[in-house]
Design a protein around this motif. Structure first.
Motif, PDB file in Angstrom:
ATOM      1  N   PHE A 167      67.120  21.270  63.743  1.00 31.67           N
ATOM      2  CA  PHE A 167      67.732  20.170  64.468  1.00 31.67           C
ATOM      3  C   PHE A 167      67.042  18.853  64.132  1.00 31.67           C
ATOM      4  O   PHE A 167      65.827  18.780  64.007  1.00 31.67           O
ATOM      5  CB  PHE A 167      67.700  20.434  65.968  1.00 31.67           C
ATOM      6  CG  PHE A 167      68.613  21.555  66.375  1.00 31.67           C
ATOM      7  CD1 PHE A 167      69.987  21.384  66.350  1.00 31.67           C
ATOM      8  CD2 PHE A 167      68.110  22.782  66.747  1.00 31.67           C
ATOM      9  CE1 PHE A 167      70.836  22.415  66.702  1.00 31.67           C
ATOM     10  CE2 PHE A 167      68.940  23.818  67.103  1.00 31.67           C
ATOM     11  CZ  PHE A 167      70.318  23.633  67.077  1.00 31.67           C
ATOM     12  N   THR A 168      67.839  17.808  63.999  1.00 25.27           N
ATOM     13  CA  THR A 168      67.339  16.489  63.622  1.00 25.27           C
ATOM     14  C   THR A 168      66.987  15.676  64.873  1.00 25.27           C
ATOM     15  O   THR A 168      67.318  16.060  66.001  1.00 25.27           O
ATOM     16  CB  THR A 168      68.407  15.721  62.825  1.00 25.27           C
ATOM     17  OG1 THR A 168      69.551  15.526  63.662  1.00 25.27           O
ATOM     18  CG2 THR A 168      68.808  16.455  61.554  1.00 25.27           C
ATOM     19  N   GLN A 169      66.365  14.544  64.641  1.00 27.06           N
ATOM     20  CA  GLN A 169      66.017  13.638  65.728  1.00 27.06           C
ATOM     21  C   GLN A 169      67.287  13.211  66.473  1.00 27.06           C
ATOM     22  O   GLN A 169      67.289  13.103  67.701  1.00 27.06           O
ATOM     23  CB  GLN A 169      65.289  12.418  65.174  1.00 27.06           C
ATOM     24  CG  GLN A 169      64.815  11.468  66.233  1.00 27.06           C
ATOM     25  CD  GLN A 169      64.026  10.313  65.663  1.00 27.06           C
ATOM     26  OE1 GLN A 169      64.097  10.024  64.469  1.00 27.06           O
ATOM     27  NE2 GLN A 169      63.258   9.665  66.498  1.00 27.06           N
ATOM     28  N   CYS A 204      60.883  16.251  66.516  1.00 29.09           N
ATOM     29  CA  CYS A 204      60.827  15.858  67.925  1.00 29.09           C
ATOM     30  C   CYS A 204      60.581  14.351  68.064  1.00 29.09           C
ATOM     31  O   CYS A 204      59.562  13.833  67.612  1.00 29.09           O
ATOM     32  CB  CYS A 204      59.714  16.619  68.641  1.00 29.09           C
ATOM     33  SG  CYS A 204      59.573  16.173  70.391  1.00 29.09           S
ATOM     34  N   PRO A 205      61.515  13.628  68.717  1.00 27.89           N
ATOM     35  CA  PRO A 205      61.323  12.186  68.914  1.00 27.89           C
ATOM     36  C   PRO A 205      60.480  11.872  70.141  1.00 27.89           C
ATOM     37  O   PRO A 205      60.185  10.713  70.414  1.00 27.89           O
ATOM     38  CB  PRO A 205      62.749  11.670  69.098  1.00 27.89           C
ATOM     39  CG  PRO A 205      63.452  12.811  69.751  1.00 27.89           C
ATOM     40  CD  PRO A 205      62.835  14.060  69.153  1.00 27.89           C
ATOM     41  N   ASN A 263      49.338  20.280  73.599  1.00 23.85           N
ATOM     42  CA  ASN A 263      50.287  20.571  74.673  1.00 23.85           C
ATOM     43  C   ASN A 263      50.597  19.314  75.493  1.00 23.85           C
ATOM     44  O   ASN A 263      50.678  19.353  76.715  1.00 23.85           O
ATOM     45  CB  ASN A 263      49.790  21.701  75.569  1.00 23.85           C
ATOM     46  CG  ASN A 263      50.901  22.269  76.446  1.00 23.85           C
ATOM     47  OD1 ASN A 263      52.067  22.234  76.073  1.00 23.85           O
ATOM     48  ND2 ASN A 263      50.538  22.744  77.622  1.00 23.85           N
ATOM     49  N   THR A 264      50.754  18.187  74.791  1.00 17.30           N
ATOM     50  CA  THR A 264      51.063  16.925  75.455  1.00 17.30           C
ATOM     51  C   THR A 264      52.157  16.189  74.713  1.00 17.30           C
ATOM     52  O   THR A 264      52.390  16.424  73.525  1.00 17.30           O
ATOM     53  CB  THR A 264      49.840  15.997  75.517  1.00 17.30           C
ATOM     54  OG1 THR A 264      49.393  15.737  74.192  1.00 17.30           O
ATOM     55  CG2 THR A 264      48.714  16.598  76.333  1.00 17.30           C
ATOM     56  N   GLN A 265      52.807  15.276  75.421  1.00 19.33           N
ATOM     57  CA  GLN A 265      53.775  14.381  74.799  1.00 19.33           C
ATOM     58  C   GLN A 265      53.141  13.008  74.663  1.00 19.33           C
ATOM     59  O   GLN A 265      52.424  12.571  75.538  1.00 19.33           O
ATOM     60  CB  GLN A 265      55.036  14.264  75.648  1.00 19.33           C
ATOM     61  CG  GLN A 265      55.910  15.475  75.575  1.00 19.33           C
ATOM     62  CD  GLN A 265      57.201  15.299  76.372  1.00 19.33           C
ATOM     63  OE1 GLN A 265      57.306  14.396  77.176  1.00 19.33           O
ATOM     64  NE2 GLN A 265      58.151  16.163  76.146  1.00 19.33           N
ATOM     65  N   GLY A 266      53.410  12.349  73.520  1.00 20.76           N
ATOM     66  CA  GLY A 266      52.785  11.062  73.296  1.00 20.76           C
ATOM     67  C   GLY A 266      53.645   9.932  73.222  1.00 20.76           C
ATOM     68  O   GLY A 266      54.565   9.460  73.391  1.00 20.76           O
TER      69      GLY A 266
END
Length: 53
Positions: free
Chosen positions: A22-24, A41-42, A50-53
């Motif tokens: 899957f693309t952005q 992942c955008p 295990n974090t989102q930035g």
């Protein structure tokens, strides 16, 4: 219940092994991070920390 998002051109491509990648564009259309460490992942999720930035 999860919303079903119809696939459109540009939402994915096939890897050399034949898997859908899957693309952005698709991830943004879906609207959230699944925290699976997706290649495009955008949302900036990192499996290592295990974090989102």
């Amino acid at each position: 219940m999860k919303k079903i998002i119809p696939l459109e051109e540009g939402d994915f491509y096939l890897s050399e092994e034949g898997y859908k990648v899957f693309t952005q564009q698709f991830h943004l259309k879906r609207g959230y991070c699944c925290e699976s460490g997706c290649r495009h992942c955008p949302y900036g999720y990192s499996r290592k920390t295990n974090t989102q930035g």
